[in-house]
Motif scaffolding. Structure first.
Motif: not given
Lengths: 306, 306
Positions: A86, A138, A88-89, A106-107, A119-123, A136, A109-110
């Motif tokens: 997981w 995990i 976080f950006l 971002i494309e 999975y990118l879950l937040g930032g 970050t 990075l995806q």
């Protein structure tokens, strides 16, 4: 001694480490990742920052910058023997930045995340005068591999070729020519996820080469309370002629893996492609560098920020 | 439309959210924290950045800045009904920064963490031309409270007094006088860890007031697919006279809690000190603000970065 510059990066980290009590049941400051036991597994957590005009030039292609940003974090998880899960950006952006630029970022990075099942879950997003990227990551590892578990009289191995990133950086900075390989290694290095499953059964201690081979080897020494003899002639060093060998191996940003293993496993490990035996641990508590039988004293060991 | 400024912060976040597939078993982008189920509990993860001359002035006292940096993260964990556990600190520093300054910062951060049983387990240090603080905080919640679970015809509550942070900021920026309370609320706000255990049994949805009451209320509306009627006269607004009420409630950085609850729990909730009933959810999918029975149309709803 008055400023951060005089104090130095590692003394600052040591100050923080001394001040903050570390929990008995988790591994905190001082390895590639923090290790947090949760039920019968371990979370690995790492954080890395890339700042414009500090870590990268303003014309760093966005597609490659995204790859670099996530791979330097993946590399920390790999160095602890884990799988990345997981992300976080945190993005700090100049409001005048072109949308097309950040879209490319971002494309890319995806794609990097999707190809590794991350999975990118937040930032967080914030305004700034330049671009900063903080990720970050995990991960998870049933049996983490640490820096601190090397023993004397073990073999020391290095994956891949090092110094290419240094030569790529030097060429870009000084507008010299360099091979595509060198440029790519600085602009978009790849974490060695391809080798970790083969290395993991044998590695007694491991670190990734982010700050320079000698400095990262020293981190294993100080954490494990061992010394390491390194044989320069055994290291696979980039052939680009713009830098000397010591400059090449102390620049860092190679994201190759340096690991220790028992001598009994040598033939199994040398059967892994792209892994070379480059040294041996001992009781000396210091790094000694040999070049064809003669001791070399390098002027520097690696990269520090201050 | 060509630049990030024209695109806007929330459109940028929406772009990222659309591009990155979110996992079926975790809650990613779009709440105060990401929620990752691990065995029979949930990890909560949040990230926040404070940048010199963007989020704070250069003369922000370091002791208070550290408190603010950790509390704005704790507030996100509290808003999801969780307990903060492990922190990761990324510091970007000007090498000419005084050691005594950063010592004050880390000593204050240590006190704030220790008093809440939060362990600092890692992070990153980097050189920059100014100070940036990025904290990733991981918490835990057996039953997380989300933004997306409000229903129509529920009561809407707000903790504490809002607008003090706005008035503190305005006074500092314009060299006006303000009460110690206002200054402290901007310089070193406190997450409402003191109230969460009392609120948690009743809250059907919750958010912390970081971007401004109306904007954060809108986040509940869009996530939960409800509308909210807000009664301005019921809100406990800071009495400082330098700003009008709308400016006070739309500035943000109050870190109070806005939550929804079933009407049957009203008397239990109103028995909690420092909690006021300020509105009601409905089916309208929009925010309507009433001031003593008359509808008000505010010019802005809250803070955005671009």
């Amino acid at each position: 001694m008055d400023t951060i510059q005089e104090l130095g990066e590692f003394a600052l980290i040591e100050k923080i480490k001394t001040l903050f009590e570390q929990p008995a049941d988790a591994l905190g400051i001082g390895d590639d990742c923090a290790v947090i036991p949760i039920y019968n597994t371990n979370l690995l957590v790492t954080v890395d920052t890339l700042i414009e005009n500090v870590h990268f030039f303003s014309d760093h292609p966005m597609e490659k910058l995204a790859k670099k940003a996530i791979n330097i974090n993946i590399s920390d998880i790999v160095a602890c023997g884990g799988v990345s899960k997981w992300a976080f950006l945190s993005l700090s952006l100049n409001p005048s930045m072109k949308i097309s630029q950040i879209e490319t970022f971002i494309e890319s990075l995806q794609k990097s995340c999707a190809s590794r099942n991350i999975y990118l879950l937040g930032g967080n997003t914030a305004k700034d005068d330049k671009l900063s990227i903080n990720i970050t990551l995990i991960g998870q590892a049933d049996k983490p591999i640490l820096r601190s578990t090397a023993k004397p009289n073990q073999d020391v191995y290095l994956t891949g070729e090092i110094g290419c990133s240094a030569c790529g950086f030097y060429a870009i900075k000084n507008k010299l020519s360099a091979s595509d390989k060198c440029l790519e290694r600085f602009l978009a290095p790849k974490a060695r996820t391809d080798l970790i499953d083969q290395i993991k059964p044998y590695a007694t201690a491991m670190i990734d080469i982010s700050d320079g081979l000698l400095q990262d080897a020293e981190h294993i020494c100080s954490s494990s309370n061992v010394g390491i003899d390194i044989f320069l002639e055994n290291i696979n060093i980039c052939e680009n002629q713009n830098l000397n060998d010591i400059d090449k191996i102390t620049f860092g940003e190679d994201y190759e893996l340096l690991f220790c293993a028992d001598q009994k496993d040598r033939s199994s490990i040398l059967a892994i492609s792209d892994v070379k035996l480059i040294g041996r641990t001992n009781n000396s508590k210091k790094i000694t560098i040999y070049n064809n039988g003669r001791i070399i004293i390098p002027k520097k060991y690696g990269f520090t920020h201050f």
